[in-house]
Design a protein around this motif. Structure first.
Motif, short mmCIF file in Angstrom:
data_model
loop_
_atom_site.label_atom_id
_atom_site.label_comp_id
_atom_site.label_asym_id
_atom_site.label_seq_id
_atom_site.Cartn_x
_atom_site.Cartn_y
_atom_site.Cartn_z
N UNK A 41 22.19 11.39 41.59
CA UNK A 41 21.12 10.42 41.39
C UNK A 41 20.01 10.97 40.50
N UNK A 42 19.10 10.07 40.11
CA UNK A 42 17.87 10.45 39.45
C UNK A 42 16.72 10.06 40.37
N UNK A 43 16.05 11.05 40.92
CA UNK A 43 14.89 10.81 41.77
C UNK A 43 13.64 11.12 40.95
N UNK A 44 12.75 10.15 40.85
CA UNK A 44 11.51 10.34 40.09
C UNK A 44 10.38 10.71 41.04
N UNK A 45 9.59 11.71 40.62
CA UNK A 45 8.37 12.09 41.33
C UNK A 45 7.20 11.54 40.52
N UNK A 46 6.41 10.66 41.12
CA UNK A 46 5.30 10.06 40.39
C UNK A 46 4.00 10.26 41.16
N UNK A 47 2.91 10.13 40.44
CA UNK A 47 1.58 10.29 41.01
C UNK A 47 0.63 10.74 39.93
N UNK A 48 -0.66 10.74 40.26
CA UNK A 48 -1.66 11.15 39.29
C UNK A 48 -1.56 12.64 38.98
N UNK A 49 -2.14 13.05 37.87
CA UNK A 49 -2.15 14.47 37.51
C UNK A 49 -2.82 15.28 38.61
N UNK A 50 -2.20 16.41 38.97
CA UNK A 50 -2.76 17.26 40.00
C UNK A 50 -2.33 16.93 41.40
N UNK A 51 -1.38 16.00 41.55
CA UNK A 51 -0.97 15.60 42.91
C UNK A 51 0.10 16.52 43.48
#
Length: 322
Positions: A41-51
């Motif tokens: 799979x492709x799991x994306x990690x997202x969030x603001x810079x510095x998270x």
């Protein structure tokens, strides 16, 4: 998912000492994170810079030693492996960095850059390395004419493809892509994303895709993991999560994406209020509570556990309705 788990983090925690903030002050980069990446799979990690996205990716590869918790690859606890066994396992785990200028040795030409991992892991005889390097370039859509060039003689897109080819040199199973297209032009971004998808199908790769660009994530990811200030807020299939976010932070994150449709300009979008918390002195309980319009007393008293609800995982005392 019915696929086997390839990489997993259990209660992963990483703190860094901070100077000038008093004795014992630390920055809470990653806190008690549970995460699973399924094979293929492709799991994306997202969030603001510095998270904490990039830090979490490095913890899962064993590039950083966790302050607490465990990182597993193919069922093996990375902390319990000997240096020899960990070195052998590293062939199956590779990373594509955002800053190609600093991740490529400027003193080596492309042939040398691609031969280096093969030599270090004793993968093939020296006489075969030039042909192997040319084959790797072909896989990422580059001409073998570039083998004699140095990093400063390549465009940004070419350098990123060389970094990807270098990762493929060891026939990995997991590739952590840390903001791999953020420094590229939009047209080059599309080419890289299509290339990543083609390589995943051809080599049965598993991706952990670290990004803050939700448009890119929507295009490439099977599942999305949303982080805020070192903790996981929500995990779910990409289409479902974009269509109906359950965590308030996920909704605000999606609402922050500019809308290209001029007929929707007047639609009211949620706006975050309150101060941005510091990772050195994070809020008690839910770390998003100081900016959340739905927060109540319990949000300050207790950390919301990451609970599984169908195909979603959610850490919120008051989740949004579907």
């Amino acid at each position: 998912m019915d696929r086997p788990i390839l990489s997993e983090g259990r209660a992963l925690t990483k703190t860094f000492p901070v100077k000038g903030r008093g004795k014992g002050a630390v920055l809470h980069a990653v806190s008690q994170v549970d995460i699973a990446i399924y094979e293929g799979e492709t799991l994306a990690l997202v969030g603001e810079s510095g998270c904490g996205k990039s830090t979490l990716g490095r913890l899962l590869l064993g590039l950083l030693e966790p302050t607490a918790g465990q990182a597993f690859f193919d069922g093996k606890d990375l902390a319990r492996l000997s240096k020899k066994d960990l070195r052998t396992l590293r062939r199956q785990m590779q990373m594509v960095f955002q800053d190609t200028a600093s991740s490529l040795n400027p003193r080596l030409n492309v042939a040398g850059l691609l031969a280096e991992p093969m030599r270090l892991h004793d993968l093939c005889p020296s006489r075969e390395m030039p042909q192997r390097a040319a084959d790797l370039l072909a896989q990422v859509g580059l001409s073998p004419d570039l083998l004699d060039r140095y990093p400063h003689q390549l465009s940004g897109g070419q350098r990123q493809r060389v970094v990807l080819a270098r990762a493929l040199a060891l026939n990995p199973r997991l590739v952590v892509c840390d903001e791999p297209v953020s420094a590229l032009d939009v047209s080059v971004q599309a080419q890289m994303l299509n290339l990543l998808a083609d390589l995943q199908e051809a080599h049965r790769l598993t991706y952990l895709f670290v990004s803050h660009d939700l448009g890119v994530v929507r295009h490439i990811a099977d599942r999305v993991c949303v982080m805020f200030l070192g903790r996981v807020c929500e995990v779910g299939p990409t289409r479902d999560l974009f269509a109906s976010p359950r965590h308030p932070y996920t909704r605000f994150l999606l609402d922050s994406v500019p809308r290209p449709d001029p007929t929707r300009r007047d639609e009211a979008l949620g706006r975050l209020t309150g101060e941005i918390p510091s990772p050195v002195d994070p809020p008690s309980g839910c770390r998003f509570r100081t900016r959340c319009p739905y927060a109540k007393a319990i949000c300050a008293e207790r950390v919301p556990p990451l609970e599984t609800r169908g195909e979603r995982q959610l850490a919120c005392h008051f989740p949004l309705e579907v």
